[in-house]
Design a protein around this motif. Structure first.
Motif, PDB file in Angstrom:
ATOM      1  N   SER A 275       5.700   6.948  10.911  1.00 33.59           N
ATOM      2  CA  SER A 275       4.805   8.098  10.727  1.00 33.59           C
ATOM      3  C   SER A 275       4.620   8.327   9.235  1.00 33.59           C
ATOM      4  O   SER A 275       5.551   8.115   8.454  1.00 33.59           O
ATOM      5  CB  SER A 275       5.391   9.350  11.396  1.00 33.59           C
ATOM      6  N   TYR A 276       3.422   8.730   8.853  1.00 28.65           N
ATOM      7  CA  TYR A 276       3.188   9.104   7.458  1.00 28.65           C
ATOM      8  C   TYR A 276       3.911  10.427   7.200  1.00 28.65           C
ATOM      9  O   TYR A 276       4.428  11.062   8.117  1.00 28.65           O
ATOM     10  CB  TYR A 276       1.680   9.233   7.176  1.00 28.65           C
ATOM     11  N   GLU A 277       3.906  10.883   5.948  1.00 25.48           N
ATOM     12  CA  GLU A 277       4.677  12.059   5.577  1.00 25.48           C
ATOM     13  C   GLU A 277       3.955  13.362   5.933  1.00 25.48           C
ATOM     14  O   GLU A 277       2.717  13.429   5.915  1.00 25.48           O
ATOM     15  CB  GLU A 277       4.966  12.044   4.073  1.00 25.48           C
TER      16      GLU A 277
ATOM     17  N   ALA B 208       0.873  -1.174   0.000  1.00 30.35           N
ATOM     18  CA  ALA B 208       0.000   0.000   0.000  1.00 30.35           C
ATOM     19  C   ALA B 208       0.910   1.224   0.000  1.00 30.35           C
ATOM     20  O   ALA B 208       1.959   1.211   0.638  1.00 30.35           O
ATOM     21  CB  ALA B 208      -0.878   0.000   1.241  1.00 30.35           C
ATOM     22  N   ALA B 209       0.519   2.257  -0.741  1.00 29.47           N
ATOM     23  CA  ALA B 209       1.393   3.426  -0.825  1.00 29.47           C
ATOM     24  C   ALA B 209       0.584   4.705  -0.945  1.00 29.47           C
ATOM     25  O   ALA B 209      -0.554   4.695  -1.417  1.00 29.47           O
ATOM     26  CB  ALA B 209       2.322   3.281  -2.030  1.00 29.47           C
ATOM     27  N   GLY B 210       1.198   5.795  -0.542  1.00 29.33           N
ATOM     28  CA  GLY B 210       0.586   7.109  -0.696  1.00 29.33           C
ATOM     29  C   GLY B 210       0.898   7.637  -2.092  1.00 29.33           C
ATOM     30  O   GLY B 210       2.024   7.519  -2.565  1.00 29.33           O
ATOM     31  N   GLY B 211      -0.116   8.200  -2.760  1.00 29.82           N
ATOM     32  CA  GLY B 211       0.108   8.710  -4.115  1.00 29.82           C
ATOM     33  C   GLY B 211       0.536  10.164  -4.112  1.00 29.82           C
ATOM     34  O   GLY B 211       0.048  10.967  -3.323  1.00 29.82           O
TER      35      GLY B 211
ATOM     36  N   ALA C 228       4.838   7.459  -5.791  1.00 27.54           N
ATOM     37  CA  ALA C 228       4.164   6.857  -4.639  1.00 27.54           C
ATOM     38  C   ALA C 228       5.184   6.634  -3.529  1.00 27.54           C
ATOM     39  O   ALA C 228       6.375   6.434  -3.803  1.00 27.54           O
ATOM     40  CB  ALA C 228       3.515   5.541  -5.037  1.00 27.54           C
ATOM     41  N   VAL C 229       4.699   6.667  -2.283  1.00 30.31           N
ATOM     42  CA  VAL C 229       5.601   6.499  -1.134  1.00 30.31           C
ATOM     43  C   VAL C 229       5.058   5.420  -0.209  1.00 30.31           C
ATOM     44  O   VAL C 229       3.860   5.357   0.050  1.00 30.31           O
ATOM     45  CB  VAL C 229       5.812   7.837  -0.375  1.00 30.31           C
ATOM     46  N   GLY C 230       5.967   4.577   0.271  1.00 31.49           N
ATOM     47  CA  GLY C 230       5.552   3.516   1.177  1.00 31.49           C
ATOM     48  C   GLY C 230       6.701   3.028   2.039  1.00 31.49           C
ATOM     49  O   GLY C 230       7.840   3.485   1.895  1.00 31.49           O
ATOM     50  N   MET C 231       6.382   2.091   2.922  1.00 28.19           N
ATOM     51  CA  MET C 231       7.349   1.679   3.952  1.00 28.19           C
ATOM     52  C   MET C 231       7.872   0.262   3.769  1.00 28.19           C
ATOM     53  O   MET C 231       8.321  -0.360   4.734  1.00 28.19           O
ATOM     54  CB  MET C 231       6.700   1.807   5.335  1.00 28.19           C
TER      55      MET C 231
HETATM   56  N1  HPA Z   1       3.149   7.079   3.199  1.00 27.60           N
HETATM   57  C1  HPA Z   1       3.883   6.018   3.544  1.00 27.60           C
HETATM   58  N2  HPA Z   1       3.422   4.797   3.567  1.00 27.60           N
HETATM   59  C2  HPA Z   1       2.171   4.595   3.195  1.00 27.60           C
HETATM   60  C3  HPA Z   1       1.346   5.644   2.815  1.00 27.60           C
HETATM   61  C4  HPA Z   1       1.862   6.956   2.825  1.00 27.60           C
HETATM   62  O1  HPA Z   1       1.184   7.943   2.498  1.00 27.60           O
HETATM   63  N3  HPA Z   1       0.133   5.133   2.503  1.00 27.60           N
HETATM   64  C5  HPA Z   1       0.243   3.790   2.690  1.00 27.60           C
HETATM   65  N4  HPA Z   1       1.458   3.474   3.100  1.00 27.60           N
END
Ligand code: HPA
Length: 270
Positions: free
Chosen positions: A189-191, A111-114, A206-209
């Protein structure tokens, strides 16, 4: 380390009858894939020698062997994250084990932030390249020369052949697919809005962990990699909205049917 890899690989091999050809790591948003697997074996991580225990909401913690769309697969339902406090070598340990078992094809999901303004929540993005902003690398330390080179090439981290194939499958199945660069960060923490903007300026969509450590190790080992992100929130686009883990899981759920269709079709053709 090599002894541990061999021990774990031997343990898993002793539990299965069909040799897996493709390994899949399920991130948030692809858990539903499990329902489509003809399961031969499901082994909880806590029973696997040298495996740590993972406890993140939205992630199971089992290793599944079986057939997906007729193809023998090894599936990690839940992965280890750097933000849990695991060292990079632990985060990527399962990848070393897959390679030891003779698997040379790896599919990763997350899962990632767009941050790309053309993205929507629940879009699926094919990862074409990555930026490692985790300030760490799983290959730090003495090199295991038997397994791979000291300075591995990363010019084609994500298989161009498979990106092309996935795009073709997306068109055939009428699944909307984005593609772009994934930046891996430590989290948890999210960004901040400024950070999302910065990563977008740096060239990421996209950003993710996750994913980045696994890809680095897979390429070191000479495995071919394909990776997908589910865009679960839009950090760098328009007015910044709050991000919660619940929201991320909900968006991932929405994309799940298409993710499952795409991955099961792709796996049969890899
Ligand atoms: N940032 C980092 N990791 C994430 C995000 C995000 O916005 N959404 C889902 N995983």
């Amino acid at each position: 380390m090599l002894e541990k890899i061999k021990e774990t690989a031997q343990f898993l091999e002793s539990r299965i009858t069909t040799k897996p050809e493709v390994a899949i790591v399920l991130g948030s948003g692809l858990g539903g894939l499990v329902k489509h697997i003809d399961i031969e074996q499901e082994i909880p991580y806590r029973e696997i020698p040298n495996f740590p225990v993972s406890n993140v909401a939205g992630h199971k913690a089992t290793m599944i062997f079986g057939k997906l769309n007729g193809r023998p697969v090894m599936v990690m339902s839940g992965r280890f994250h750097y933000y849990e406090g695991h060292p990079m070598k632990t985060v990527t340990f399962p990848i070393f084990v897959m390679n030891q078992m003779g698997i040379k094809k790896l599919v990763l999901s997350n899962a990632a932030g767009g941050m790309n303004p053309t993205f929507d929540v629940a879009d699926i993005m094919i990862i074409t390249d990555h930026i490692n902003m985790m300030a760490d690398n799983p290959l730090l330390g003495p090199n295991i020369d038997e397994l791979g080179p000291r300075f591995p090439d990363m010019s084609e981290a994500y298989s161009k052949r498979w990106v092309k194939l996935a795009k073709k499958i997306g068109e055939e199945l009428n699944i909307k697919l984005q593609h772009g660069v994934y930046v891996g960060v430590k989290g948890p923490s999210y960004e901040t809005p400024a950070e999302y903007r910065m990563y977008h300026i740096l060239g990421a969509d996209a950003v993710g962990m996750s994913t980045v450590p696994e890809t680095i190790v897979a390429r070191f080992l000479g495995m071919e990699v394909f990776a997908l992100s589910v865009i679960t929130d839009l950090g760098g686009v328009g007015p910044i909205e709050k991000v919660s883990h619940e929201e991320v899981l909900n968006a991932a759920k929405k994309a799940e049917p298409n993710m499952v269709k795409l991955v099961s079709t792709l796996v049969a053709q890899l």
